[in-house]
Design a protein around this motif. Structure first.
Motif, PDB file in Angstrom:
ATOM      1  N   GLY A 223      -1.931   0.375  10.387  1.00 21.67           N
ATOM      2  CA  GLY A 223      -0.860   0.061   9.443  1.00 21.67           C
ATOM      3  C   GLY A 223      -1.155   0.438   8.005  1.00 21.67           C
ATOM      4  N   ILE A 224      -2.299  -0.024   7.479  1.00 16.18           N
ATOM      5  CA  ILE A 224      -2.593   0.213   6.055  1.00 16.18           C
ATOM      6  C   ILE A 224      -2.892   1.697   5.824  1.00 16.18           C
ATOM      7  N   THR A 225      -3.685   2.285   6.726  1.00 15.78           N
ATOM      8  CA  THR A 225      -4.031   3.709   6.583  1.00 15.78           C
ATOM      9  C   THR A 225      -2.776   4.559   6.592  1.00 15.78           C
TER      10      THR A 225
ATOM     11  N   ASP B 145     -10.627  -8.007   1.639  1.00 17.81           N
ATOM     12  CA  ASP B 145     -10.042  -9.216   1.068  1.00 17.81           C
ATOM     13  C   ASP B 145      -8.641  -8.735   0.671  1.00 17.81           C
ATOM     14  N   ARG B 146      -7.670  -9.049   1.525  1.00 13.99           N
ATOM     15  CA  ARG B 146      -6.365  -8.367   1.418  1.00 13.99           C
ATOM     16  C   ARG B 146      -5.653  -8.638   0.102  1.00 13.99           C
ATOM     17  N   PHE B 147      -5.690  -9.894  -0.362  1.00 17.41           N
ATOM     18  CA  PHE B 147      -5.007 -10.211  -1.626  1.00 17.41           C
ATOM     19  C   PHE B 147      -5.661  -9.425  -2.767  1.00 17.41           C
TER      20      PHE B 147
ATOM     21  N   PHE C  92       1.132 -12.876   0.374  1.00 14.95           N
ATOM     22  CA  PHE C  92       0.289 -12.901   1.575  1.00 14.95           C
ATOM     23  C   PHE C  92       0.685 -11.739   2.496  1.00 14.95           C
ATOM     24  N   LYS C  93      -0.311 -11.044   3.025  1.00 13.76           N
ATOM     25  CA  LYS C  93      -0.055  -9.977   4.013  1.00 13.76           C
ATOM     26  C   LYS C  93      -0.947 -10.192   5.226  1.00 13.76           C
ATOM     27  N   PHE C  94      -0.447  -9.861   6.390  1.00 13.47           N
ATOM     28  CA  PHE C  94      -1.252  -9.906   7.614  1.00 13.47           C
ATOM     29  C   PHE C  94      -2.169  -8.682   7.653  1.00 13.47           C
ATOM     30  N   GLY C  95      -3.402  -8.863   8.175  1.00 14.95           N
ATOM     31  CA  GLY C  95      -4.239  -7.712   8.520  1.00 14.95           C
ATOM     32  C   GLY C  95      -5.230  -7.321   7.451  1.00 14.95           C
ATOM     33  N   GLU C  96      -6.476  -7.087   7.864  1.00 13.30           N
ATOM     34  CA  GLU C  96      -7.523  -6.730   6.915  1.00 13.30           C
ATOM     35  C   GLU C  96      -8.433  -5.613   7.407  1.00 13.30           C
ATOM     36  N   ALA C  97      -8.303  -5.218   8.689  1.00 16.56           N
ATOM     37  CA  ALA C  97      -9.246  -4.218   9.210  1.00 16.56           C
ATOM     38  C   ALA C  97      -8.830  -2.807   8.789  1.00 16.56           C
ATOM     39  N   LEU C  98      -9.715  -2.160   8.066  1.00 14.22           N
ATOM     40  CA  LEU C  98      -9.486  -0.774   7.647  1.00 14.22           C
ATOM     41  C   LEU C  98     -10.538   0.081   8.350  1.00 14.22           C
TER      42      LEU C  98
ATOM     43  N   ILE D 117       9.590  -1.350  -8.120  1.00  6.10           N
ATOM     44  CA  ILE D 117      10.224  -2.668  -8.207  1.00  6.10           C
ATOM     45  C   ILE D 117       9.574  -3.559  -7.154  1.00  6.10           C
ATOM     46  N   GLU D 118       9.080  -4.710  -7.570  1.00  6.09           N
ATOM     47  CA  GLU D 118       8.430  -5.626  -6.619  1.00  6.09           C
ATOM     48  C   GLU D 118       8.954  -7.035  -6.847  1.00  6.09           C
ATOM     49  N   SER D 119       9.380  -7.687  -5.764  1.00 10.09           N
ATOM     50  CA  SER D 119      10.014  -8.997  -5.934  1.00 10.09           C
ATOM     51  C   SER D 119       9.018 -10.093  -6.329  1.00 10.09           C
ATOM     52  N   HIS D 120       7.738  -9.945  -5.931  1.00 10.97           N
ATOM     53  CA  HIS D 120       6.759 -10.992  -6.252  1.00 10.97           C
ATOM     54  C   HIS D 120       6.130 -10.756  -7.627  1.00 10.97           C
ATOM     55  N   THR D 121       5.590 -11.847  -8.192  1.00 10.95           N
ATOM     56  CA  THR D 121       4.923 -11.703  -9.492  1.00 10.95           C
ATOM     57  C   THR D 121       3.424 -11.463  -9.332  1.00 10.95           C
TER      58      THR D 121
ATOM     59  N   PRO E  64       0.809  -1.231   0.000  1.00  7.45           N
ATOM     60  CA  PRO E  64       0.000   0.000   0.000  1.00  7.45           C
ATOM     61  C   PRO E  64       0.841   1.280   0.000  1.00  7.45           C
ATOM     62  N   ALA E  65       1.976   1.275   0.709  1.00  6.57           N
ATOM     63  CA  ALA E  65       2.790   2.500   0.791  1.00  6.57           C
ATOM     64  C   ALA E  65       3.461   2.811  -0.543  1.00  6.57           C
ATOM     65  N   GLY E  66       4.046   1.784  -1.169  1.00 12.16           N
ATOM     66  CA  GLY E  66       4.718   1.992  -2.451  1.00 12.16           C
ATOM     67  C   GLY E  66       3.736   2.421  -3.526  1.00 12.16           C
TER      68      GLY E  66
ATOM     69  N   ARG F 243      13.682  -8.430  -7.840  1.00 16.60           N
ATOM     70  CA  ARG F 243      14.134  -8.249  -6.460  1.00 16.60           C
ATOM     71  C   ARG F 243      15.200  -7.167  -6.375  1.00 16.60           C
ATOM     72  N   PHE F 244      14.964  -6.200  -5.509  1.00 12.69           N
ATOM     73  CA  PHE F 244      15.978  -5.172  -5.253  1.00 12.69           C
ATOM     74  C   PHE F 244      17.183  -5.834  -4.587  1.00 12.69           C
ATOM     75  N   GLN F 245      18.375  -5.590  -5.149  1.00 10.01           N
ATOM     76  CA  GLN F 245      19.581  -6.192  -4.594  1.00 10.01           C
ATOM     77  C   GLN F 245      20.415  -5.180  -3.821  1.00 10.01           C
TER      78      GLN F 245
ATOM     79  N   GLY G 229       5.486   3.986   4.785  1.00 11.80           N
ATOM     80  CA  GLY G 229       4.790   2.825   5.338  1.00 11.80           C
ATOM     81  C   GLY G 229       5.594   2.143   6.428  1.00 11.80           C
ATOM     82  N   ASP G 230       5.513   0.819   6.445  1.00  9.30           N
ATOM     83  CA  ASP G 230       6.190   0.046   7.494  1.00  9.30           C
ATOM     84  C   ASP G 230       7.703   0.220   7.451  1.00  9.30           C
ATOM     85  N   ALA G 231       8.245   0.588   6.316  1.00 10.55           N
ATOM     86  CA  ALA G 231       9.693   0.807   6.248  1.00 10.55           C
ATOM     87  C   ALA G 231      10.071   1.970   7.166  1.00 10.55           C
TER      88      ALA G 231
HETATM   89  C1  LIG Z   1      -0.064  -9.600  12.533  1.00 12.95           C
HETATM   90  C2  LIG Z   1      -0.370  -8.305  11.836  1.00 12.95           C
HETATM   91  C3  LIG Z   1      -1.683  -7.854  11.740  1.00 12.95           C
HETATM   92  C4  LIG Z   1      -1.970  -6.651  11.092  1.00 12.95           C
HETATM   93  N1  LIG Z   1      -3.266  -6.208  11.038  1.00 12.95           N
HETATM   94  C5  LIG Z   1      -3.552  -5.027  10.451  1.00 12.95           C
HETATM   95  C6  LIG Z   1      -4.884  -4.557  10.366  1.00 12.95           C
HETATM   96  O1  LIG Z   1      -5.847  -5.233  10.775  1.00 12.95           O
HETATM   97  N2  LIG Z   1      -5.108  -3.329   9.803  1.00 12.95           N
HETATM   98  C7  LIG Z   1      -4.079  -2.574   9.309  1.00 12.95           C
HETATM   99  O2  LIG Z   1      -4.332  -1.454   8.821  1.00 12.95           O
HETATM  100  N3  LIG Z   1      -2.809  -3.010   9.355  1.00 12.95           N
HETATM  101  C8  LIG Z   1      -2.522  -4.220   9.898  1.00 12.95           C
HETATM  102  N4  LIG Z   1      -1.235  -4.675   9.917  1.00 12.95           N
HETATM  103  C9  LIG Z   1      -0.171  -3.852   9.306  1.00 12.95           C
HETATM  104  C10 LIG Z   1      -0.235  -3.765   7.761  1.00 12.95           C
HETATM  105  O3  LIG Z   1      -0.372  -5.039   7.177  1.00 12.95           O
HETATM  106  C11 LIG Z   1       1.047  -3.080   7.275  1.00 12.95           C
HETATM  107  O4  LIG Z   1       1.183  -1.886   8.014  1.00 12.95           O
HETATM  108  C12 LIG Z   1       1.009  -2.725   5.777  1.00 12.95           C
HETATM  109  O5  LIG Z   1       1.036  -3.882   4.986  1.00 12.95           O
HETATM  110  C13 LIG Z   1       2.241  -1.862   5.434  1.00 12.95           C
HETATM  111  O6  LIG Z   1       2.281  -1.602   4.063  1.00 12.95           O
HETATM  112  P1  LIG Z   1       3.677  -1.317   3.349  1.00 12.95           P
HETATM  113  O7  LIG Z   1       3.343  -1.025   1.927  1.00 12.95           O
HETATM  114  O8  LIG Z   1       4.463  -0.343   4.114  1.00 12.95           O
HETATM  115  O9  LIG Z   1       4.500  -2.684   3.441  1.00 12.95           O
HETATM  116  P2  LIG Z   1       4.160  -4.137   2.887  1.00 12.95           P
HETATM  117  O10 LIG Z   1       2.699  -4.292   2.734  1.00 12.95           O
HETATM  118  O11 LIG Z   1       4.895  -5.081   3.764  1.00 12.95           O
HETATM  119  O12 LIG Z   1       4.793  -4.156   1.413  1.00 12.95           O
HETATM  120  C14 LIG Z   1       6.185  -4.252   1.195  1.00 12.95           C
HETATM  121  C15 LIG Z   1       6.395  -4.748  -0.232  1.00 12.95           C
HETATM  122  O13 LIG Z   1       7.801  -4.716  -0.528  1.00 12.95           O
HETATM  123  C16 LIG Z   1       8.143  -5.855  -1.286  1.00 12.95           C
HETATM  124  N5  LIG Z   1       9.574  -6.092  -1.114  1.00 12.95           N
HETATM  125  C17 LIG Z   1      10.221  -6.378   0.037  1.00 12.95           C
HETATM  126  N6  LIG Z   1      11.527  -6.579  -0.202  1.00 12.95           N
HETATM  127  C18 LIG Z   1      11.727  -6.394  -1.544  1.00 12.95           C
HETATM  128  C19 LIG Z   1      12.877  -6.465  -2.387  1.00 12.95           C
HETATM  129  N7  LIG Z   1      14.089  -6.784  -1.947  1.00 12.95           N
HETATM  130  N8  LIG Z   1      12.705  -6.198  -3.716  1.00 12.95           N
HETATM  131  C20 LIG Z   1      11.473  -5.886  -4.217  1.00 12.95           C
HETATM  132  N9  LIG Z   1      10.354  -5.830  -3.441  1.00 12.95           N
HETATM  133  C21 LIG Z   1      10.473  -6.066  -2.123  1.00 12.95           C
HETATM  134  C22 LIG Z   1       7.269  -6.959  -0.648  1.00 12.95           C
HETATM  135  O14 LIG Z   1       7.126  -8.062  -1.514  1.00 12.95           O
HETATM  136  C23 LIG Z   1       5.966  -6.215  -0.406  1.00 12.95           C
HETATM  137  O15 LIG Z   1       5.054  -6.310  -1.487  1.00 12.95           O
HETATM  138  C24 LIG Z   1      -0.921  -5.875  10.543  1.00 12.95           C
HETATM  139  C25 LIG Z   1       0.387  -6.341  10.621  1.00 12.95           C
HETATM  140  C26 LIG Z   1       0.674  -7.545  11.267  1.00 12.95           C
HETATM  141  C27 LIG Z   1       2.104  -8.013  11.331  1.00 12.95           C
END
Ligand SMILES: Cc1cc2nc3c(=O)[nH]c(=O)nc-3n(C[C@H](O)[C@H](O)[C@H](O)COP(=O)(O)OP(=O)(O)OC[C@H]3O[C@@H](n4cnc5c(N)ncnc54)[C@H](O)[C@@H]3O)c2cc1C
Length: 379
Positions: free
Chosen positions: A303-305, A109-111, A49-55, A41-45, A22-24, A133-135, A290-292
């Motif tokens: 997290g997602i917001t 539906d997170r996926f 799978f991601k944890f969390g679905e409540a928005l 750049i995204e390592s997956h095709t 979501p952040a990227g 994949r970012f190296q 985002g989480d970074a």
């Molecule tokens: C147990 C748990 C429950 C949660 N529940 C909730 C919830 O209910 N509600 C909520 O809002 N948040 C929840 N969260 C948090 C939420 O899932 C994250 O905050 C959110 O996914 C962060 O988004 P992001 O884009 O920063 O990172 P991510 O979603 O982690 O995305 C990072 C992306 O970077 C890619 N990547 C990583 N390394 C590389 C590389 N070397 N090269 C290329 N690509 C790469 C990954 O494949 C991935 O697609 C939960 C988290 C956990 C752990």
């Protein structure tokens, strides 16, 4: 969407974003709307799978700002109207969103949501280099030279600016010299179970002496179940099922509503789920989103917001920076810090309000950790 080894791809971008979560994607959408060339750049095709679905309802303004509000009106995502919780006392309390000015929230539906984000980015002119994949990154004169590996080859591409959207591990920022601090030791177990009778569309939270449970419907006949505890409590892999069944049996209310025996057949995933942050979310010609940049405790459902919001503000900051406004990245940091401080206050209130087991290991450690996060981050 493009594969990285497509020879027609340009090799130089104004901005390279690493990570299509979501952040990227929010960063990419914002840059697209501002006419700034970028690729992700995204390592997956396909979305992993991601944890969390409540928005929660307060996600709506940022979805609107990013022009993606319509995505979550898709019937694949469920509307949810409140929380039910047992925390701090034995009551099973209902909190309806009826008092929220933003109305109901969503159980994603997170996926599917992540797939919608990928498609929207591409439709708005974005270049998604999936399966790449970012190296590593190195500075060459004023440019970032970014090495990426696909299944077939390794290539170098160049940019003026980098955005780290790799999630919790903050790969790019750490490679560029930043430090990521884990501020506590909470871990989350997560699995889904089938149900015959659909649960009401709400998030249920219940604390027990060793941690807390989260249950929400993800589809009519499927529940997402999570248990949060500290690292020290985690048993060896082969004992996960019996550990989770024992902890679930300690609930007063959840065990009367659902059974989790099906955990025996479920894939149980475990992940760090506490607060962590970079020492600074930007450096010379790079930003983290985002989480970074910051990880939020899942109790906050932030997290997602926050990932979407930080992507939006990062895109704006990059545009201002390119226009010569030197304070743009500092302003970005200020916005993130403000959100983080508001979160810490709520976090401290939430965990301190559970006093039934304050001398037991989980709650003692948790409350100490949160006190120390608060003291060390107070501004
Ligand atoms: C147990 C748990 C429950 C949660 N529940 C909730 C919830 O209910 N509600 C909520 O809002 N948040 C929840 N969260 C948090 C939420 O899932 C994250 O905050 C959110 O996914 C962060 O988004 P992001 O884009 O920063 O990172 P991510 O979603 O982690 O995305 C990072 C992306 O970077 C890619 N990547 C990583 N390394 C590389 C590389 N070397 N090269 C290329 N690509 C790469 C990954 O494949 C991935 O697609 C939960 C988290 C956990 C752990």
């Amino acid at each position: 969407m493009d594969e990285v080894n497509d020879r027609d791809q340009p090799q130089k971008w104004k901005v390279i974003i690493v990570g299509a979560g979501p952040a990227g994607i929010a960063t990419g959408l914002t840059l697209n709307s501002l006419g700034i060339s970028n690729c992700i750049i995204e390592s997956h095709t396909s979305p992993p799978f991601k944890f969390g679905e409540a928005l929660p309802p307060n996600a709506k303004p940022i979805l609107h700002q990013l022009g993606i509000e319509k995505l979550i009106r898709d019937p694949r995502h469920l509307n949810y109207f409140g929380n039910k919780s047992c925390w701090g006392n034995e009551n099973w309390e209902q909190k309806e969103f009826i008092t929220s000015i933003h109305g109901h929230g969503y159980l994603l539906d997170r996926f599917y949501f992540e797939k919608q984000l990928w498609e929207t980015y591409v439709k708005t002119g974005g270049n998604l280099l999936y399966g790449s994949r970012f190296q590593q990154v190195e500075q060459v004169n004023t440019l970032h030279k970014v090495s990426i590996r696909s299944t077939r080859e390794e290539v170098d591409i160049f940019s003026d600016m980098m955005v780290d959207a790799t999630g919790r591990k903050a790969l790019v920022a750490r490679m560029l010299g930043a430090e990521k601090y884990n501020l506590d030791s909470q871990f989350g177990f997560s699995f889904t179970i089938p149900v015959e009778i659909p649960l009401a569309k709400q998030v249920c939270i219940e604390s027990v002496e060793t941690g807390w449970w989260y249950v929400s419907p993800v589809r009519e006949n499927e529940l997402s179940v999570m248990f949060f505890t500290t690292k020290e409590m985690i048993p060896p892999n082969h004992q996960f099922t019996s550990f989770l069944l024992t902890q679930f049996n300690k609930t007063l209310h959840l065990k009367k509503i659902i059974q989790i025996d099906e955990v025996r057949h479920a894939i149980v995933r475990i992940k760090p789920s506490g607060t962590s942050r970079l020492n600074c979310p930007y450096g010379t010609n790079w930003l983290a989103v985002g989480d970074a940049a910051i990880n939020y405790d899942p109790i906050s459902s932030f997290g997602i917001t926050s990932a979407l919001a930080s992507g939006y503000y990062a895109g704006q900051a990059i545009s201002s920076h390119f226009e010569g406004r030197k304070e743009a990245f500092y302003a970005y940091r200020y916005v993130l810090e403000n959100g983080f401080m508001a979160y810490l206050k709520k976090l401290q209130f939430q965990y301190n309000s559970e006093k039934r087991w304050e001398h037991n290991d989980y709650w003692k450690v948790r409350q100490q950790e949160i006190r120390s996060i608060f003291e060390n981050n107070e501004v």
